[in-house]
Design a protein around this motif. Structure first.
Motif, PDB file in Angstrom:
ATOM      1  N   LEU A  65       1.055  -1.310  -0.109  1.00  0.00           N
ATOM      2  CA  LEU A  65       0.062  -0.081   0.011  1.00  0.00           C
ATOM      3  C   LEU A  65       0.960   1.252  -0.184  1.00  0.00           C
ATOM      4  N   SER A  95      -7.101   2.620   4.133  1.00  0.00           N
ATOM      5  CA  SER A  95      -5.483   3.033   3.904  1.00  0.00           C
ATOM      6  C   SER A  95      -4.893   4.190   4.650  1.00  0.00           C
ATOM      7  N   VAL A 100      -1.111   4.677   5.861  1.00  0.00           N
ATOM      8  CA  VAL A 100      -0.264   4.609   4.368  1.00  0.00           C
ATOM      9  C   VAL A 100      -0.345   6.222   3.997  1.00  0.00           C
ATOM     10  N   ALA A 103      -2.264   7.579   0.944  1.00  0.00           N
ATOM     11  CA  ALA A 103      -3.793   7.699   1.341  1.00  0.00           C
ATOM     12  C   ALA A 103      -3.654   9.038   2.338  1.00  0.00           C
TER      13      ALA A 103
END
Length: 247
Positions: A65, A95, A100, A103
């Motif tokens: 990711l 996410s 992440v 994101a």
């Protein structure tokens, strides 16, 4: 013998042989597959990850990711209540919640463009900017937009970053293009172009007669001019023109 005959048959463990090659693939190869799927939209990419991730560790999933190309996620078509839109939004939300950076940056940029809770999202960008070039650029651009008095401070920081960080310098064009795409995607007021600079967008070096790089009467600038600018205010001004005005 009778005991064996009377004992219930044991169920054989089902093995998903069709999935075995996919499960064993190195994450770098999976990333290349994801990159190819991403070119055709989001749904195929999402379902591919859905099939792949149950057999992976959380660390491997995080690696995937964090290394997806988040620069193009704004290109996903988002009509109202469309399946792809809902799946995409849930994917991005999850996410971001698990940390992440791509994101988190995407969500914060989207909300800053829409002027939703700007201080909160500026803080998010700042918190991840040390390890993400896109977030670093976005933070200083949006920080100047919402706090014009920080113009020179942010200009000096961006100028120093370009001069000392070759990776950041190499990604200036891609990151500015990404911000421009997100701005065009989520700017509700199509005719609004933010002016974050004093003197109608002219840097203070020009006003004072000192050396500067931006041709204020020109029709745009190149990314080569941006990264090679000797004037920090001209640099951030040219970035602003590229992102918010498109030239």
């Amino acid at each position: 013998m009778n005991e064996l005959q009377n004992s219930p048959p044991t169920k054989k463990r089902k093995i998903c042989t069709s999935m075995s090659p996919l499960i064993l693939l190195d994450v770098d190869i999976i990333l290349k597959i994801c990159s190819l799927l991403q070119e055709d939209g989001f749904i195929d990419l999402f379902f591919f990850i859905q099939v792949w991730f149950p057999f992976q560790t959380s660390e491997t999933l995080a690696t995937l990711l964090n290394n997806l190309d988040w620069s193009r996620v704004h290109e996903v078509v988002e009509p109202f209540k469309n399946l792809e839109c809902r799946v995409f939004n849930n994917f991005v939300k999850h996410s971001a919640e698990i940390g992440v950076k791509g994101a988190m940056c995407y969500v914060s940029c989207k909300n800053l463009i829409k002027a939703k809770n700007p201080q909160h999202h500026l803080q998010i960008l700042k918190s991840i900017s040390a390890h993400d070039s896109m977030s670093f650029l976005a933070y200083h651009i949006f920080h100047t937009l919402y706090h014009p008095s920080t113009l020179r401070e942010n200009a000096v920081i961006l100028h120093a970053k370009c001069a000392t960080d070759s990776e950041f310098r190499a990604k200036v064009e891609k990151n500015c293009t990404t911000l421009k795409g997100r701005y065009r995607k989520y700017n509700c007021n199509r005719y609004y172009r933010p002016d974050i600079f004093p003197q109608n967008g002219v840097c203070s070096s020009f006003v004072s007669g000192e050396d500067h790089n931006m041709d204020v009467f020109g029709l745009g600038c190149s990314y080569k001019e941006i990264v090679n600018s000797s004037c920090s205010e001209c640099m951030i001004l040219m970035m602003n023109f590229k992102i918010f005005r498109g030239y």
